[in-house]
Write an enzyme that holds these catalytic residues in place. Structure first.
Site, PDB file in Angstrom:
ATOM      1  N   HIS A 234      25.400  60.952  30.637  1.00 25.69           N
ATOM      2  CA  HIS A 234      24.183  60.447  29.992  1.00 25.69           C
ATOM      3  C   HIS A 234      23.191  61.595  29.858  1.00 25.69           C
ATOM      4  CE1 HIS A 234      20.575  57.998  29.314  1.00 25.69           C
ATOM      5  NE2 HIS A 234      19.995  58.746  30.240  1.00 25.69           N
TER       6      HIS A 234
ATOM      7  N   LYS B 273      28.931  60.065  34.712  1.00 28.95           N
ATOM      8  CA  LYS B 273      29.288  58.643  34.779  1.00 28.95           C
ATOM      9  C   LYS B 273      30.591  58.408  35.552  1.00 28.95           C
ATOM     10  CE  LYS B 273      26.811  57.471  30.544  1.00 28.95           C
ATOM     11  NZ  LYS B 273      26.865  56.735  29.261  1.00 28.95           N
TER      12      LYS B 273
ATOM     13  N   TYR C 130      19.263  50.296  32.204  1.00 30.89           N
ATOM     14  CA  TYR C 130      19.650  50.127  30.793  1.00 30.89           C
ATOM     15  C   TYR C 130      18.924  48.950  30.132  1.00 30.89           C
ATOM     16  CZ  TYR C 130      23.290  53.712  30.948  1.00 30.89           C
ATOM     17  OH  TYR C 130      23.971  54.905  31.030  1.00 30.89           O
TER      18      TYR C 130
ATOM     19  N   GLU D 115      13.211  58.129  33.534  1.00 29.14           N
ATOM     20  CA  GLU D 115      14.520  58.122  34.195  1.00 29.14           C
ATOM     21  C   GLU D 115      14.495  58.966  35.470  1.00 29.14           C
ATOM     22  OE1 GLU D 115      17.110  59.240  30.937  1.00 29.14           O
ATOM     23  OE2 GLU D 115      16.896  57.270  30.002  1.00 29.14           O
TER      24      GLU D 115
ATOM     25  N   ASN E   9      31.811  57.507  28.344  1.00 28.72           N
ATOM     26  CA  ASN E   9      31.533  58.749  27.615  1.00 28.72           C
ATOM     27  C   ASN E   9      31.029  59.871  28.520  1.00 28.72           C
ATOM     28  OD1 ASN E   9      28.976  57.757  27.997  1.00 28.72           O
ATOM     29  ND2 ASN E   9      28.313  57.960  25.884  1.00 28.72           N
TER      30      ASN E   9
HETATM   31  P1  CMP Z   1      24.108  56.496  27.144  1.00 27.38           P
HETATM   32  O1  CMP Z   1      23.619  57.537  26.211  1.00 27.38           O
HETATM   33  O2  CMP Z   1      24.186  56.801  28.565  1.00 27.38           O
HETATM   34  O3  CMP Z   1      23.183  55.210  27.013  1.00 27.38           O
HETATM   35  C1  CMP Z   1      23.598  53.991  26.521  1.00 27.38           C
HETATM   36  C2  CMP Z   1      25.052  53.824  26.686  1.00 27.38           C
HETATM   37  O4  CMP Z   1      25.577  52.656  26.102  1.00 27.38           O
HETATM   38  C3  CMP Z   1      25.769  54.944  25.978  1.00 27.38           C
HETATM   39  O5  CMP Z   1      25.581  56.116  26.671  1.00 27.38           O
HETATM   40  C4  CMP Z   1      27.191  54.414  25.927  1.00 27.38           C
HETATM   41  O6  CMP Z   1      27.855  54.620  27.150  1.00 27.38           O
HETATM   42  C5  CMP Z   1      26.916  52.942  25.771  1.00 27.38           C
HETATM   43  N1  CMP Z   1      27.124  52.528  24.385  1.00 27.38           N
HETATM   44  C6  CMP Z   1      26.392  52.851  23.324  1.00 27.38           C
HETATM   45  N2  CMP Z   1      26.885  52.266  22.215  1.00 27.38           N
HETATM   46  C7  CMP Z   1      27.952  51.550  22.604  1.00 27.38           C
HETATM   47  C8  CMP Z   1      28.881  50.705  21.925  1.00 27.38           C
HETATM   48  N3  CMP Z   1      28.787  50.506  20.614  1.00 27.38           N
HETATM   49  N4  CMP Z   1      29.868  50.139  22.654  1.00 27.38           N
HETATM   50  C9  CMP Z   1      29.941  50.342  23.985  1.00 27.38           C
HETATM   51  N5  CMP Z   1      29.084  51.124  24.676  1.00 27.38           N
HETATM   52  C10 CMP Z   1      28.105  51.715  24.002  1.00 27.38           C
END
Ligand code: CMP
Length: 134
Positions: free
Chosen positions: A117, A11, A51, A128, A114
């Site tokens: 993914h 990311k 998403y 995906e 984070n």
């Molecule tokens: P990812 O697993 O890539 O897929 C969905 C993404 O949404 C997740 O990683 C986080 O980056 C984001 N995400 C999930 N929960 C939250 C949250 N509570 N607040 C902000 N971002 C979120």
């Protein structure tokens, strides 16, 4: 039987912090083979489509803005039990809850930024992979 393919995105936060190399090293050390890889930049339209499943969530707009904020690296990966093993390697969505040694524990800064993914099911992995590589 579980599948042999999964999909990942390094990311914008991790790319910007120059963690792409160390993250790829960990992925390969864990036994994943890179079948496809590309650097790209999402626009709002594509981020929203990727998403789509989260479009009713309160964090959807911020998530799309963040995913468009800089380059990302997308990869198709191969390994036995790919989806489950990759999710173990990256750790919990919120890095605060991620186990020591996982990619998110090492490189993520928040639940949104984070670092990486990983597909959450074989079905989504296929979707995906097709989204980015066909
Ligand atoms: P990812 O697993 O890539 O897929 C969905 C993404 O949404 C997740 O990683 C986080 O980056 C984001 N995400 C999930 N929960 C939250 C949250 N509570 N607040 C902000 N971002 C979120």
């Amino acid at each position: 039987m579980s599948g042999i393919r999964t999909f990942t995105i390094i990311k914008p936060d991790a790319f910007e912090a120059s963690y792409t190399g160390p993250i790829i090293e960990k992925i390969e050390e864990a036994g994943f083979k890179i079948l496809n890889m590309r650097l790209e930049r999402l626009d709002q339209n594509r981020a929203g489509k990727f998403y789509e499943v989260h479009n009713d969530k309160p964090f959807f707009e911020r998530l799309c803005n963040y995913m468009c904020s800089g380059p990302i690296v997308v990869m198709e990966l191969e390994k036995s039990n790919a989806v489950e093993d990759f999710r173990k390697l990256i750790g919990a969505t919120n890095p605060e809850n991620a186990e020591e040694g996982t990619i998110r524990k090492l490189y993520a800064t928040s639940i949104e930024a984070n670092a990486i993914h990983g597909s959450d099911s074989d079905e989504n992995a296929l979707k995906e992979i097709n989204f980015f590589f066909t």
